[in-house]
Motif scaffolding. Sequence first.
Motif, mmCIF file in Angstrom:
data_model
loop_
_atom_site.group_PDB
_atom_site.id
_atom_site.type_symbol
_atom_site.label_atom_id
_atom_site.label_comp_id
_atom_site.label_asym_id
_atom_site.label_seq_id
_atom_site.Cartn_x
_atom_site.Cartn_y
_atom_site.Cartn_z
ATOM 1 N N HIS A 12 -23.184 18.867 66.263
ATOM 2 C CA HIS A 12 -24.681 18.402 66.578
ATOM 3 C C HIS A 12 -24.064 16.743 66.948
ATOM 4 C CE1 HIS A 12 -28.048 20.874 66.963
ATOM 5 N NE2 HIS A 12 -27.804 21.214 66.194
ATOM 6 N N HIS A 13 -23.944 16.299 67.750
ATOM 7 C CA HIS A 13 -23.553 14.928 67.550
ATOM 8 C C HIS A 13 -22.316 14.905 67.614
ATOM 9 C CE1 HIS A 13 -27.210 13.865 67.517
ATOM 10 N NE2 HIS A 13 -27.410 13.874 66.851
ATOM 11 N N HIS A 14 -21.076 15.308 68.004
ATOM 12 C CA HIS A 14 -19.354 15.787 67.232
ATOM 13 C C HIS A 14 -19.370 14.445 68.763
ATOM 14 C CE1 HIS A 14 -19.560 18.488 71.283
ATOM 15 N NE2 HIS A 14 -18.254 18.170 71.442
ATOM 16 N N GLU A 15 -19.810 13.815 69.633
ATOM 17 C CA GLU A 15 -19.194 13.295 70.547
ATOM 18 C C GLU A 15 -19.232 11.927 70.424
ATOM 19 O OE1 GLU A 15 -23.535 13.409 72.018
ATOM 20 O OE2 GLU A 15 -22.463 14.839 70.829
ATOM 21 N N VAL A 16 -19.856 11.750 69.926
ATOM 22 C CA VAL A 16 -20.381 10.413 69.151
ATOM 23 C C VAL A 16 -18.995 10.268 67.996
ATOM 24 C CG1 VAL A 16 -21.782 7.999 67.943
ATOM 25 C CG2 VAL A 16 -23.112 10.252 69.532
ATOM 26 N N VAL A 17 -18.943 10.796 67.132
ATOM 27 C CA VAL A 17 -18.476 11.221 65.212
ATOM 28 C C VAL A 17 -16.477 11.384 66.200
ATOM 29 C CG1 VAL A 17 -17.461 12.588 63.908
ATOM 30 C CG2 VAL A 17 -19.542 11.932 64.255
ATOM 31 N N GLU A 40 -17.034 10.048 74.147
ATOM 32 C CA GLU A 40 -18.736 9.384 73.817
ATOM 33 C C GLU A 40 -19.230 9.637 74.824
ATOM 34 O OE1 GLU A 40 -21.701 5.877 72.951
ATOM 35 O OE2 GLU A 40 -19.665 5.588 73.074
ATOM 36 N N ARG A 61 -23.083 13.751 78.071
ATOM 37 C CA ARG A 61 -23.984 13.317 78.977
ATOM 38 C C ARG A 61 -24.667 14.404 80.115
ATOM 39 N NH1 ARG A 61 -25.364 8.133 78.141
ATOM 40 N NH2 ARG A 61 -24.745 8.626 76.655
ATOM 41 N N THR A 81 -18.125 17.811 62.340
ATOM 42 C CA THR A 81 -19.712 18.196 62.425
ATOM 43 C C THR A 81 -20.127 19.727 62.490
ATOM 44 O OG1 THR A 81 -19.450 18.329 65.066
ATOM 45 C CG2 THR A 81 -19.821 16.521 63.386
ATOM 46 N N LYS A 131 -15.439 18.029 66.626
ATOM 47 C CA LYS A 131 -16.222 18.788 66.308
ATOM 48 C C LYS A 131 -15.764 19.722 64.644
ATOM 49 C CE LYS A 131 -17.549 21.358 70.636
ATOM 50 N NZ LYS A 131 -17.318 23.190 71.769
#
Length: 476
Positions: free
Chosen positions: A313-318, A345, A349, A301, A298
């Motif tokens: 946004h996309h903090h789970e991938v980062v 990751e 979901r 991002t 977080k």
Amino acid sequence: MSTALAAARRRAVEGLLQATPVAVELGERFRAAGHELAVVGGPVRDAVLGRVSADLDFTTDARPEQVRPLLRGWADAVWDVGVAFGTLGARKGEVHVEITTYRAEAYDRTSRKPTVTYGASLEDDLARRDFTVNAMAVTLPDLRFVDPYGGLRDLAAGLLRTPGTPEESFSDDPLRMLRAARFAAQLMFHVEPAVVAAMTAMAERLDIVSAERVRDELSKLLLATAPRRGLALLVDTGLAARFLPELPKLRLEVDEHHRHKDVYEHSLTVLDQAIALEDEDGPDLVLRLAALLHDIGKPKTRRFEPRGGVSFHHHEVVGADMARHRLKALKYPKDVVDDVARLVELHLRFHGYGTGVWTDAAVRRYVRDAGHLLPRLHRLTRSDCTTRNRRKAEALRRAYDSLEVRIAELAEQEELGKVRPDLDGNAIMALLGVPPGPVVGRAYQHLLELRLDRGPLGPESAEEELRRWWAEQQQG
């Protein structure tokens, strides 16, 4: 000494005797050879607390080369667990023992390994112990309780302090600063202000300690009864910044125009809630690491939106990449690194599907992507709800209940954990008349996607779909 403390001493000695009568037997062997022997440290502390351990730590004036023949003929097995540091290990029945020569050890400012020198007496050995509650001993075979630094009194008070000055103790072994946090979490103790001050002032000394030793202490802390207490101490003293900087960085600044939940407190709460959901198998290191690290992406991002909102946004991938990097640096095993990163990751979901009815295809993909981590993903996702809005929390709970019901229903019809295409690679090559190569892989993936979308097709339908796909590929 008060009546209560005297009773605690008796309880410790009686507990050790009842749990491990072999301790007295071993003490008699050492005395017959002209040596001293005492149970020391954690086993004594635990005996006072009414806990029984099958692992005993001893200290002695005998050198390792003198200890070894005393163990032969008595122990069922003997091994050199750390002879370079004056320690030999042995097993007698179900009891495991480690026997260490009286010693004092210290780090210099350039070495990652302690320099060991042997001590002269039990009292000298106790003086070099990390904390007073671990600086108690029971001599053998006479069962004399030795407590020169008031460990029994501190144990009764729930206080963690060092036998000497904390500066001297942490200079001898900087890892003891992490042990302070670990014992605070394990024993639910308060840490003496002077100890906290020394931890803060000497935090950089932790840098000379090997990653493996730091990792082991972190794992023990996370597996403790109340890891939040220890983690907060590590963050507040600046120690976490030395080996787990992602944790204190979760303390994001919040201004009046861009409000969002406290990510640091949220992460600790998720950890608490994940622990509450663990099953009878006990503490789960992978789940606890994932809960602690699930939002570490977080800070990188965070974006302030034009209308005053905040996005991640996309903090789970980062975050998954960051978790993998940090756990590798701490020398965690590959399977732990992979599992924690995958959970980080996947932790959002569920929310990507909304709160509507789950289709069969969505359920299959969720189960396929989670794989063996599905039970942990269930717990992590449920733990990630920390809203104070009861209506929202109840809606999320019902939605996840519904998902688990859908998974169970579909699992009765299909082997969800082993979703495969209806045709294997050999069948694909035979039908298309192609050799092994990228085409087979693409065809396999196409059939897998169909299997996930539609469920089992059967060989005939699968062959028809494969021919249709192959014709499109050749036209393209």
